[in-house]
Enzyme design. Structure first.
Site, PDB file in Angstrom:
ATOM      1  N   TYR A 144     -21.197  55.376   9.798  1.00 21.53           N
ATOM      2  CA  TYR A 144     -21.448  54.921   8.430  1.00 21.53           C
ATOM      3  C   TYR A 144     -21.018  56.021   7.473  1.00 21.53           C
ATOM      4  CZ  TYR A 144     -24.124  53.465   4.274  1.00 21.53           C
ATOM      5  OH  TYR A 144     -24.517  53.084   3.005  1.00 21.53           O
ATOM      6  N   ASP A 239     -17.170  63.739   8.171  1.00 23.13           N
ATOM      7  CA  ASP A 239     -18.232  63.304   7.270  1.00 23.13           C
ATOM      8  C   ASP A 239     -19.520  63.981   7.735  1.00 23.13           C
ATOM      9  OD1 ASP A 239     -20.163  62.153   5.770  1.00 23.13           O
ATOM     10  OD2 ASP A 239     -19.642  60.070   6.234  1.00 23.13           O
ATOM     11  N   LYS A 267     -27.005  64.778   1.266  1.00 25.40           N
ATOM     12  CA  LYS A 267     -28.328  64.941   1.882  1.00 25.40           C
ATOM     13  C   LYS A 267     -28.879  66.375   1.765  1.00 25.40           C
ATOM     14  CE  LYS A 267     -28.075  60.619   4.216  1.00 25.40           C
ATOM     15  NZ  LYS A 267     -27.156  59.885   5.021  1.00 25.40           N
TER      16      LYS A 267
HETATM   17  C1  LIG Z   1     -26.090  58.927   4.294  1.00 27.54           C
HETATM   18  C2  LIG Z   1     -24.677  59.036   4.665  1.00 27.54           C
HETATM   19  C3  LIG Z   1     -23.646  58.722   3.755  1.00 27.54           C
HETATM   20  C4  LIG Z   1     -23.923  58.138   2.402  1.00 27.54           C
HETATM   21  O1  LIG Z   1     -24.623  59.006   1.570  1.00 27.54           O
HETATM   22  P1  LIG Z   1     -25.388  58.390   0.295  1.00 27.54           P
HETATM   23  O2  LIG Z   1     -25.915  59.595  -0.411  1.00 27.54           O
HETATM   24  O3  LIG Z   1     -26.431  57.480   0.843  1.00 27.54           O
HETATM   25  O4  LIG Z   1     -24.386  57.651  -0.511  1.00 27.54           O
HETATM   26  C5  LIG Z   1     -22.346  58.958   4.148  1.00 27.54           C
HETATM   27  N1  LIG Z   1     -22.053  59.441   5.358  1.00 27.54           N
HETATM   28  C6  LIG Z   1     -23.005  59.746   6.262  1.00 27.54           C
HETATM   29  C7  LIG Z   1     -22.619  60.306   7.580  1.00 27.54           C
HETATM   30  C8  LIG Z   1     -24.348  59.532   5.947  1.00 27.54           C
HETATM   31  O5  LIG Z   1     -25.284  59.789   6.867  1.00 27.54           O
END
Ligand SMILES: *Cc1c(COP(=O)(O)O)cnc(C)c1O
Length: 439
Positions: A144, A239, A267
Site C-alpha cells: 500500500y 516506500d 508516520k
Molecule cells: C501509511 C502508508 C502510506 C500512506 O501514508 P498516509 O500518511 O496515510 O497518506 C504510504 N505508504 C506506506 C508504506 C504506508 O504504510
C-alpha cells in the site's frame, strides 16, 4: 467493558462522515464491531470516551514510536505554538529537519517535505516519471502506498480488509500505468523488465511490507530489484513511510544494505503530526520545481508545528543509541509469548516480525506474499481482536496490518498482552476444536 458513549458517537458520526470515520482502516468493519472513540493517550496507554483503558499496539498506525505525549515532542510543539501555526514561508526548523533526514538516510541527498505519506509517494512517482521520461511503474500485490490513483491497484491495508482490489473512481488509463507483481517474486520482475524495460519509470515497494501484515523481503529480493533498476535506468523507490526510522534508525535500507534511488517517508518522522517527505539522489531531485520541470507544492508543506514535532522526534531517536535494541527486545518478547500461547492452545498461528512490526497470521502457512496472507482465517482474527479489546489490548483492527510496539511499552504492558492472548487463544481452542472454518 461498556461502550455506550462510543456507540452513541458512532451513530452521530455516521450522519455526517462517510462510514463515521475519516479513514476506512479505523472503522473496525472487518472485525465485526463498531469503532471505539478515543479520548486521550499517554505513553503506550489509551483511554476511550467511556473511560476504558487499553494498552495501545496501534500507535496511530505507526507514527508513535515513542508513545503518546513524549515530553520532548510536547515541549517542541509548545515552543512552536508561541511563534504561529503557519507562515507559508521558509523557516529555520525545516532546514534542520531536512539536514537531519539527509544525515541519517545517506541515500537522500535532497528532500522535500509534504503533508502525508500519500503525497510523498504520489510526488516521488511523478518525479521518477519526469526524470526518466517514461510512464510505467511496477508495484507489488499487497503493498500500500497511500491513496494515489495509479497505485490503488492490488493494494493491501484498508483495501485488502474490505476485499476490494481496485478502488472506484480511478480511470482505467491511470491503473494501466501500473504493473502489479507478486511480492518477493524476483523472477516475475525480471520477466517484466525483459518485456517493458525501456518503458519502466519506477519500481516502488515497501522494503518490509506492513500493509498485508508484516512481510519481510526474502534474502536477495531487494538486491535483485536494485540490479534490474540500475541495468534499465529505472528509478527504485523504497516506500519507507512505515519502516523509516522504525525498523532501524536509517530504515529498511540500512537494515538490508540496499540503496534505493528515492525514498518516501511519513508516520514516524512527524511524531504524530501530519507530515511526509520524499527525497533521493540529487540528480533526480533537481527535477523538482522550482529547480526543475516536475511540479510539486503545498500550502502547509513544512508546517512549523509538524516540523517541530518531527524534528524533536528524530533528535530523540538519534540521541538514544539504545532505543532500537530496547524496542527489539520488547517486540521479540511479545512475539515469543504469543506464539507459545498459540502452541499451548493448539491454534494455528504464523508470525512475521521485523523490529517493532509484528503480525500474527491465523494460518499455518508461511507468509511471504499476498497469497500467503490471504490464506488467513479472518473470522478467527475478528474473534481474537474483539476478545483482546475486551481484555484492554488495543490491536490493529485487521489481519492485514502490523502490530506496532513502541519504546513506551515496558515488560508490564508486553506481559499484559501475552497473558490476554493466552486467555483468548485458549478460549478459541475450546470453542473450535476441529479445523477452523475459512473466513
Ligand atoms: C501509511 C502508508 C502510506 C500512506 O501514508 P498516509 O500518511 O496515510 O497518506 C504510504 N505508504 C506506506 C508504506 C504506508 O504504510
Amino acid at each position: 467493558m461498556q461502550h455506550e458513549l462510543s456507540s452513541a458517537l458512532f451513530k452521530e458520526a455516521q450522519q455526517v462522515i462517510p462510514g463515521g470515520v475519516n479513514s476506512p482502516a479505523r472503522a473496525f468493519r472487518a472485525v465485526g464491531r463498531e469503532p471505539v472513540f478515543i479520548a486521550r493517550g499517554d505513553g503506550c496507554r489509551l483511554w476511550d470516551v467511556d473511560g476504558n483503558e487499553y494498552v495501545d499496539f496501534v500507535g496511530s498506525w505507526g507514527p508513535l514510536f515513542l508513545g503518546h505525549r513524549h515530553p520532548e515532542v510536547i515541549a517542541a510543539l509548545e515552543g512552536a505554538l508561541d511563534t504561529s501555526t503557519s507562515f507559508g514561508a521558509p523557516t529555520v526548523a525545516e532546514v534542520k529537519m531536512a539536514e537531519l533526514i539527509c544525515e541519517i538516510v545517506p541515500s537522500i541527498e535532497m528532500v522535500r517535505l509534504v503533508n502525508s505519506g500519500t503525497e510523498a509517494t504520489m510526488s516521488a512517482l511523478r518525479v521518477a516519471r519526469g526524470y526518466t521520461g517514461r510512464d510505467l511503474a511496477i508495484k507489488f500485490v499487497g503493498n500500500y502506498h497511500g491513496h494515489v490513483d495509479s497505485l490503488l491497484v492490488k493494494a493491501g491495508s484498508g483495501l485488502a480488509t474490505l476485499g476490494i482490489s481496485d478502488s472506484g473512481g480511478v480511470p482505467e488509463g491511470f491503473a494501466a500505468t501500473t504493473l502489479p507483481l507478486p511480492y518477493n517474486g524476483a523472477a516475475a520482475v525480471q520477466e517484466a523488465f525483459s518485456t517493458y524495460g525501456d518503458r519502466l519509470a519506477a519500481v516502488i515497494l515497501e522494503p518490509v511490507a506492513g500493509n498485508m501484515g508484516c512481510v519481510p523481503p526474502r534474502p536477495g529480493f531487494l538486491q535483485a530489484l536494485r540490479d534490474l533498476c540500475s541495468e534499465n535506468g529505472t528509478v527504485l523507490i523504497f516506500d519507507e513511510v512505515m519502516t523509516g526510522f522504525r525498523v532501524a534508525l536509517g530504515g529498511a535500507q540500512s537494515l538490508y544494505g540496499v540503496t534505493p534511488d528515492m525514498t518516501t517517508l511519513g508516520k514516524v518522522i512527524g511524531g504524530g503530526l501530519p507530515i511526509g517527505a520524499f527525497g533521493g539522489r540529487r540528480e533526480i531531485m533537481q527535477h523538482v520545481a522550482p529547480l526543475g520541470a516536475v511540479y510539486q507544492g503545498g500550502t502547509l508543506s513544512g508546517n512549523p508545528l509538524a516540523v517541530a514535532g518531527g524534528l524533536a522526534m528524530l533528535r530523540a531517536l538519534r540521541g538514544d543509541p539504545g532505543i532500537y535494541d530496547r524496542v527489539e527486545a520488547s517486540s521479540a518478547r511479545l512475539q515469543a509469548g504469543v506464539m507459545s500461547a498459540a502452541e499451548d492452545a493448539g491454534v494455528k498461528l504464523t508470525s512475521n516480525r521485523v523490529g517493532s512490526m509484528v503480525t500474527f497470521f491465523f494460518t499455518d502457512r508461511t507468509v511471504h506474499d499476498w497469497d500467503g496472507a490471504a490464506s488467513c482465517d479472518t473470522e478467527l482474527f475478528g474473534h481474537y481482536f474483539r476478545e483482546m479489546l475486551a481484555c484492554g489490548i488495543y490491536l490493529p483492527c485487521s489481519q492485514f496490518e502490523a502490530v506496532f510496539v513502541s519504546d513506551a511499552h515496558g515488560e508490564t504492558e508486553i506481559d499484559l498482552a501475552i497473558n490476554a492472548a493466552a486467555k483468548v487463544l485458549a478460549g478459541v481452542a475450546e470453542t473450535q476444536p476441529a479445523s477452523p472454518s475459512q473466513g
